[in-house]
Design a protein around this motif. Structure first.
Motif, PDB file in Angstrom:
ATOM      1  N   GLY A   1       1.009  -1.109  -0.129  1.00 14.57           N
ATOM      2  CA  GLY A   1       0.398  -0.180   0.066  1.00 14.57           C
ATOM      3  C   GLY A   1       0.579   1.131  -0.702  1.00 14.57           C
ATOM      4  N   ASN A   2       1.452   1.318   1.268  1.00 16.46           N
ATOM      5  CA  ASN A   2       3.003   2.506   0.960  1.00 16.46           C
ATOM      6  C   ASN A   2       3.694   3.118  -0.217  1.00 16.46           C
ATOM      7  OD1 ASN A   2       2.557   4.009   3.313  1.00 16.46           O
ATOM      8  ND2 ASN A   2       3.441   2.620   4.589  1.00 16.46           N
ATOM      9  N   TYR A   3       3.909   1.568  -0.935  1.00 21.23           N
ATOM     10  CA  TYR A   3       4.905   1.911  -2.179  1.00 21.23           C
ATOM     11  C   TYR A   3       3.841   1.873  -3.061  1.00 21.23           C
ATOM     12  CZ  TYR A   3       9.119   1.447  -4.157  1.00 21.23           C
ATOM     13  OH  TYR A   3      10.399   1.512  -5.415  1.00 21.23           O
ATOM     14  N   LEU A   4       2.983   1.165  -3.562  1.00 25.96           N
ATOM     15  CA  LEU A   4       2.140   1.786  -5.076  1.00 25.96           C
ATOM     16  C   LEU A   4       1.661   3.099  -4.794  1.00 25.96           C
ATOM     17  CD1 LEU A   4       1.604  -1.468  -5.710  1.00 25.96           C
ATOM     18  CD2 LEU A   4       2.979  -0.877  -6.547  1.00 25.96           C
ATOM     19  N   ILE A   5       0.693   3.302  -3.608  1.00 23.69           N
ATOM     20  CA  ILE A   5      -0.262   4.275  -3.768  1.00 23.69           C
ATOM     21  C   ILE A   5       0.280   5.313  -4.346  1.00 23.69           C
ATOM     22  CG2 ILE A   5      -2.138   5.911  -2.806  1.00 23.69           C
ATOM     23  CD1 ILE A   5      -2.096   3.301  -0.768  1.00 23.69           C
ATOM     24  N   PRO A   6       1.212   5.808  -3.754  1.00 22.99           N
ATOM     25  CA  PRO A   6       1.235   7.033  -4.254  1.00 22.99           C
ATOM     26  C   PRO A   6       1.922   7.073  -5.861  1.00 22.99           C
ATOM     27  CG  PRO A   6       2.595   7.451  -1.874  1.00 22.99           C
ATOM     28  CD  PRO A   6       1.948   6.120  -1.993  1.00 22.99           C
ATOM     29  N   LEU A   7       2.588   6.185  -5.817  1.00 20.31           N
ATOM     30  CA  LEU A   7       3.976   5.858  -7.324  1.00 20.31           C
ATOM     31  C   LEU A   7       2.203   5.464  -8.246  1.00 20.31           C
ATOM     32  CD1 LEU A   7       6.889   3.479  -6.311  1.00 20.31           C
ATOM     33  CD2 LEU A   7       6.635   5.995  -7.078  1.00 20.31           C
ATOM     34  N   MET A   8       1.168   5.250  -8.081  1.00 18.38           N
ATOM     35  CA  MET A   8       0.254   4.481  -9.049  1.00 18.38           C
ATOM     36  C   MET A   8      -0.294   5.544  -9.036  1.00 18.38           C
ATOM     37  SD  MET A   8      -0.555   0.901  -8.525  1.00 18.38           S
ATOM     38  CE  MET A   8       0.257  -0.473  -9.319  1.00 18.38           C
ATOM     39  N   ILE A   9      -0.534   6.463  -8.620  1.00 18.08           N
ATOM     40  CA  ILE A   9      -1.517   7.550  -8.777  1.00 18.08           C
ATOM     41  C   ILE A   9      -1.047   9.020  -9.141  1.00 18.08           C
ATOM     42  CG2 ILE A   9      -3.155   6.399  -7.008  1.00 18.08           C
ATOM     43  CD1 ILE A   9      -2.309   8.785  -5.275  1.00 18.08           C
TER      44      ILE A   9
ATOM     45  N   LEU B   1      -5.605   5.626   7.409  1.00 19.33           N
ATOM     46  CA  LEU B   1      -6.396   7.883   7.327  1.00 19.33           C
ATOM     47  C   LEU B   1      -5.020   8.185   5.839  1.00 19.33           C
ATOM     48  CD1 LEU B   1      -6.473   8.849  11.128  1.00 19.33           C
ATOM     49  CD2 LEU B   1      -8.410   8.524   9.596  1.00 19.33           C
ATOM     50  N   ASN B   2      -4.129   7.539   5.830  1.00 21.15           N
ATOM     51  CA  ASN B   2      -3.825   8.242   4.908  1.00 21.15           C
ATOM     52  C   ASN B   2      -3.340   7.084   3.530  1.00 21.15           C
ATOM     53  OD1 ASN B   2      -1.123   9.554   5.070  1.00 21.15           O
ATOM     54  ND2 ASN B   2      -0.059   9.094   6.359  1.00 21.15           N
ATOM     55  N   TYR B   3      -3.795   6.466   3.304  1.00 21.65           N
ATOM     56  CA  TYR B   3      -4.231   5.506   2.207  1.00 21.65           C
ATOM     57  C   TYR B   3      -5.368   6.317   1.914  1.00 21.65           C
ATOM     58  CZ  TYR B   3      -0.458   2.151   3.963  1.00 21.65           C
ATOM     59  OH  TYR B   3       0.097   1.794   5.283  1.00 21.65           O
TER      60      TYR B   3
ATOM     61  N   ILE C   1      -6.107  -2.348  -2.675  1.00 24.63           N
ATOM     62  CA  ILE C   1      -5.272  -1.292  -1.388  1.00 24.63           C
ATOM     63  C   ILE C   1      -7.219  -0.559  -0.861  1.00 24.63           C
ATOM     64  CG2 ILE C   1      -4.003  -0.504  -0.550  1.00 24.63           C
ATOM     65  CD1 ILE C   1      -2.259  -1.259  -2.627  1.00 24.63           C
ATOM     66  N   PHE C   2      -7.417   0.219  -1.550  1.00 20.35           N
ATOM     67  CA  PHE C   2      -7.970   1.673  -1.584  1.00 20.35           C
ATOM     68  C   PHE C   2      -9.334   0.734  -0.635  1.00 20.35           C
ATOM     69  CE2 PHE C   2     -12.126   4.680  -2.694  1.00 20.35           C
ATOM     70  CZ  PHE C   2     -11.940   4.911  -1.592  1.00 20.35           C
ATOM     71  N   ILE C   3     -10.226  -0.132  -1.384  1.00 21.11           N
ATOM     72  CA  ILE C   3     -11.508  -0.309  -0.502  1.00 21.11           C
ATOM     73  C   ILE C   3     -11.242  -1.775   0.936  1.00 21.11           C
ATOM     74  CG2 ILE C   3     -13.041  -2.371  -0.579  1.00 21.11           C
ATOM     75  CD1 ILE C   3     -13.756   0.520  -2.057  1.00 21.11           C
ATOM     76  N   ALA C   4      -9.565  -2.436   0.421  1.00 21.63           N
ATOM     77  CA  ALA C   4      -9.550  -2.674   1.886  1.00 21.63           C
ATOM     78  C   ALA C   4      -9.327  -2.304   3.246  1.00 21.63           C
ATOM     79  CB  ALA C   4      -8.237  -3.641   1.330  1.00 21.63           C
ATOM     80  N   THR C   5      -8.074  -0.948   2.776  1.00 22.76           N
ATOM     81  CA  THR C   5      -7.996  -0.338   3.600  1.00 22.76           C
ATOM     82  C   THR C   5      -9.556   0.272   4.479  1.00 22.76           C
ATOM     83  OG1 THR C   5      -6.068   0.360   2.522  1.00 22.76           O
ATOM     84  CG2 THR C   5      -6.770   1.790   4.587  1.00 22.76           C
ATOM     85  N   VAL C   6     -10.373   0.674   3.857  1.00 20.91           N
ATOM     86  CA  VAL C   6     -11.582   1.133   4.690  1.00 20.91           C
ATOM     87  C   VAL C   6     -11.904  -0.428   4.693  1.00 20.91           C
ATOM     88  CG1 VAL C   6     -14.270   1.391   3.500  1.00 20.91           C
ATOM     89  CG2 VAL C   6     -11.869   2.961   2.288  1.00 20.91           C
ATOM     90  N   LEU C   7     -12.666  -1.622   4.613  1.00 20.96           N
ATOM     91  CA  LEU C   7     -12.466  -1.960   5.602  1.00 20.96           C
ATOM     92  C   LEU C   7     -12.254  -2.710   6.600  1.00 20.96           C
ATOM     93  CD1 LEU C   7     -13.527  -5.792   3.445  1.00 20.96           C
ATOM     94  CD2 LEU C   7     -14.896  -3.514   3.784  1.00 20.96           C
ATOM     95  N   GLY C   8     -10.493  -2.611   6.860  1.00 19.65           N
ATOM     96  CA  GLY C   8      -9.833  -2.329   7.814  1.00 19.65           C
ATOM     97  C   GLY C   8     -10.200  -0.857   8.818  1.00 19.65           C
ATOM     98  N   LEU C   9     -10.202  -0.271   8.662  1.00 18.86           N
ATOM     99  CA  LEU C   9     -10.677   0.958   9.241  1.00 18.86           C
ATOM    100  C   LEU C   9     -12.140   0.991   9.873  1.00 18.86           C
ATOM    101  CD1 LEU C   9      -9.691   3.960   7.318  1.00 18.86           C
ATOM    102  CD2 LEU C   9      -8.291   2.970   9.288  1.00 18.86           C
TER     103      LEU C   9
END
Lengths: 219, 584
Positions: free
Chosen positions: B98-106, B184-186, B210-218
């Protein structure tokens, strides 16, 4: 069970509404090209507020689950409701006043009255501390009257829920302290954002407190 | 200031962190934090791997190892399960990838709250340290099983009921705090910091997962937090949230009236979404791997996105299928069996779409692709057995047998791990600038893939025989034939081989770091943004002076009439395309 299901239903409704706004039915493989006419530039303020709102959703989930557990546990025969100490009403007033002070502080800051806004925020800070002291006093009163955490699940829930709410208030006080500490070094817009975030958090925690207060006295 | 603004300010100076410490230790760079998360998770995962090897030794050769007492065995089970699910899979997929890919992919320079991101890693590390500390307290770690069911989890006589369980619960609470900070960051980053032209429907599926999994986790981790805090109070403050009145060693404990079932509801309200917290990022990543290495656009992109959303919503209404044997109103059982079967629909859509992406693709059997295809196999296997277990009448006899062990290891152990391996082989060149060794990678894949089948397929059979899980030794049990014991020996041999083969992977990591073939910026000819960075590995701030602009979706592979078989997202449309684009 009802509480968490209600919360999840509301959340799903929000998500569905959001999805409907996002045009998730476009066919991205068609129409290569620029589609950024309606894209707004990155905004630090909006991001910070969104971050806070997501956090508030997490806290709501947390307390909904506690409320669910509360209702499920309440129906067991050994539940003995405890009397609410009268000081809780004073505390409620203190927290409300604290939130109002932050709100006014934010409004004065918008009119560039920097110094006045700072005093108002300091007032809010003091009132929030007073709230925590008041909660502590309520704990003392209950303990002195023999309502200890291990005596009864109703007592345990009272201490647990007020304690966790208090921890969230304390976290807010910590953030407000940082904001006040850096206040004079920062620009008005930075201060406004900090105070705005704090006041939104305060209002949320006040609403949460009202619900908790109602929940704890509903037995 | 050692972090960079996300907004693309022209002429912005990118403040590179100056010292070793700000660069690699107290770093706010999402890439460094990702690697920190990854290394910590893999290290703690190796501990869990060693524990599983010990468990297998005991099962194959009961009474041969003096250092494995029954109590130890339960501690191994518990720690193996909890570490693998929470501290390895969740942390590696969301904290690492999540940390590696989110900023690079968006197309962002970093997460929107870099300081909070750094804090997230250090708090995660703290939770790992607290968990590991439980190996060294008197009584050892908790042996309550990873589900930590009360009353036995905190009752006298369970291994680690004094110190171990307290450290476990505290560690989980700390982990949840860390996850919330990261999560929160993702979410905020994906919603707010996408670059020009990166609409939601142009996001690669990795980011969607990763986005939806993070929402589920939160939303789901608070349930674990609630149960951990209440159980902690039951244990140390003498409350009775979960603890009923009990006779322990002839004496009444101080508890009365608590509800163990309440704990189960809370635990599985977290526990089931947790399966998807692990699975959804894996689904997303594997979609990108398959599309890239099959040189074909992902089949049914919109369906894939909708399926992720549907799975996310449905995952919150199936939790009680873990509790059929706890007893419930028959209508509840009917309800939860139905929702469980419904969730198979979006999941099956995803599987079909992966297979259809491969169909007539120009498949390159690279190591990441091998792992991705391996994932499809193991996931179909594990998913289908899930349909058996989702039905109440089938679940009751199979519950607590090795069938369940085989099922969940296939579906949420092996499958996500295969994706993680594939993802590491895929993105290692971007992270380090060097390729991983291909031969070692293929050895690693084949032995791991076939080995896991040799381990888990026979377990289904053991389950049909009725061999119970969680037993230290079977002893003389009439209904368990001799062949079950010899099968156990075979499983153990396979498990030990698979465990040792992971050393090949570690050797490959270290060797390639130094001697691997230089990768260049885009070794896989991929379209997504992270392969279009000006430097490899990407420097602080990712994009040099100007953020990329996105003109197309992430899957323009083998577009007819084009010279190359891939068009990066940053390439403006050709004339033909812009005419086509005016059509709806």
């Amino acid at each position: 069970m009802n509480v968490i299901i209600l919360f999840m239903a509301v959340l799903v409704a929000i998500v569905v509404w959001w999805i409907l706004l996002q045009r998730l039915t476009v066919k991205p493989w068609l129409g290569a090209g620029a589609t950024f006419d309606d894209q707004r530039p990155y905004s630090r303020d909006i991001s910070a507020k969104l971050g806070l709102w997501v956090f508030l959703a997490v806290i709501t989930s947390l307390f909904s689950l506690f409320a669910t557990a509360y209702y499920m546990r309440m129906h067991v025969a050994d539940w003995r409701p405890l009397p609410e100490p009268g000081i809780l009403w004073t505390n409620t007033f203190l927290l409300l006043a604290s939130g109002i002070a932050l709100q006014i502080s934010q409004m004065t800051l918008r009119r560039q009255k920097t110094a006045l806004a700072r005093y108002l925020s300091i007032t809010a800070w003091c009132l929030a501390i007073a709230f925590l002291v008041g909660q502590w006093a309520a704990w003392q009163q209950l303990s002195a009257a023999g309502y200890l955490i291990w005596n009864n699940p109703a007592n345990a829930f009272f201490f647990l829920l007020t304690g966790l709410h208090g921890i969230h208030i304390a976290g807010g006080i910590w953030v407000l302290s940082l904001a006040l500490w850096r206040y004079q070094r920062r620009s008005d817009s930075e201060n406004l954002l900090a105070i705005q975030l704090c006041s939104q958090y305060w209002h949320y925690l006040f609403a949460l407190w009202i619900l908790l207060f109602w929940l704890l006295s509903s037995t | 200031m050692d972090h960079v603004a996300i907004a693309d300010e022209r002429g912005l100076e990118l403040h590179e962190p100056a010292s070793f410490i700000t660069r690699y230790i107290w770093s706010q760079d999402h890439k460094v934090i990702a690697v920190q998360y990854g290394i910590t998770a893999i290290l703690v995962g190796l501990v869990a791997l060693a524990l599983s090897a010990m468990m297998r030794l005991q099962l194959a050769f009961p009474n041969s190892f003096s250092f494995i007492a029954p109590g130890d065995y339960y501690q191994f089970i518990t720690m193996h399960g909890m570490i693998m699910i929470v501290y390895l899979l969740t942390a590696l997929l969301l904290g690492g990838f999540g940390n590696y890919l989110i900023p690079l992919m968006i197309g962002a320079r970093d997460m929107v709250f870099p300081y909070l991101n750094m804090l997230s890693y250090w708090v995660y590390l703290l939770s790992v340290i607290v968990l590991m500390a439980s190996f060294f307290v008197s009584g050892g770690p908790t042996g309550a099983g990873w589900t930590l069911y009360p009353p036995q989890a905190i009752s006298h006589g369970t291994p680690g009921a004094d110190g171990g369980i307290i450290l476990m619960l505290v560690s989980l609470a700390i982990f949840i705090v860390a996850f919330t900070m990261g999560g929160l960051n993702y979410v905020t980053t994906i919603l707010q910091a996408r670059t020009r032209g990166m609409t939601l429907m142009r996001l690669p599926l990795s980011v969607w997962g990763i986005f939806i999994a993070t929402v589920l986790g939160l939303l789901a981790f608070p349930a674990l937090f609630v149960s951990a805090v209440m159980m902690l109070l039951d244990h140390i403050a003498g409350t009775s949230f979960f603890m009923p009145a009990l006779l322990s060693e002839g004496e009444l404990t101080g508890h009365s009236g608590g509800s163990p079932i309440l704990f189960q509801h809370l635990f599985w309200f977290f526990g089931h979404p947790e399966v998807y917290i692990v699975a959804l990022p894996a689904f997303g990543i594997v979609s990108d791997l398959i599309s890239t290495h099959a040189r074909r656009n992902i089949f049914g992109y919109r369906m894939m996105v909708w399926a992720i959303l549907a799975i996310g919503v449905l995952s919150f209404v199936v939790w009680a299928h873990h509790m059929y044997v706890s007893g419930m109103h028959p209508y509840f059982g009917f309800f939860f069996a139905t929702t469980t079967l419904i969730i198979a629909v979006p999941t099956a859509i995803k599987v079909y779409n992966w297979v259809l992406t491969l169909w007539r693709g120009n498949i390159r059997l690279t190591v990441p692709m091998l792992f991705a295809i391996g994932f499809i196999f193991s996931f179909i296997n594990g998913g289908l057995t899930g349909l058996y277990l989702g039905n109440v009448v089938v679940d009751l006899p199979l519950s607590d047998t090795y069938f369940v062990v085989g099922h969940f290891h296939m579906v949420m152990g092996v499958s996500p791990i295969l994706v993680i391996f594939g993802a590491i082989y895929h993105w290692f060149p971007k992270i380090t600038g060097r390729m991983l060794n291909d031969t070692l990678g293929k050895v690693h894949f084949w032995l791991t893939f076939l080995g896991t089948y040799a381990i888990y397929l026979p377990m289904h059979y053991l389950g049909f025989l009725g061999v119970p899980r969680r037993y230290y030794a079977m002893g003389d049990t009439e209904f368990i034939p001799e062949s079950a014991q010899s099968l156990n020996v075979d499983i153990t041999i396979a498990a030990l081989v698979v465990a040792v083969v992971q050393l090949v992977f570690l050797v490959n990591l270290f060797w390639s770091l130094r001697y691997g073939k230089p990768a260049g910026g885009n070794p896989w000819d991929a379209t997504t943004l992270e392969w279009q960075t000006p430097d490899t590995p990407p420097r602080h701030g990712n994009w040099g002076q100007e953020l990329p602009t996105v003109y197309r979706w992430a899957y323009d592979y083998s577009v007819p009439g084009q010279e190359k078989d891939f068009i990066p997202q940053t390439v403006p449309p050709t004339e033909e395309e812009s005419q086509e684009g005016t059509k709806p």
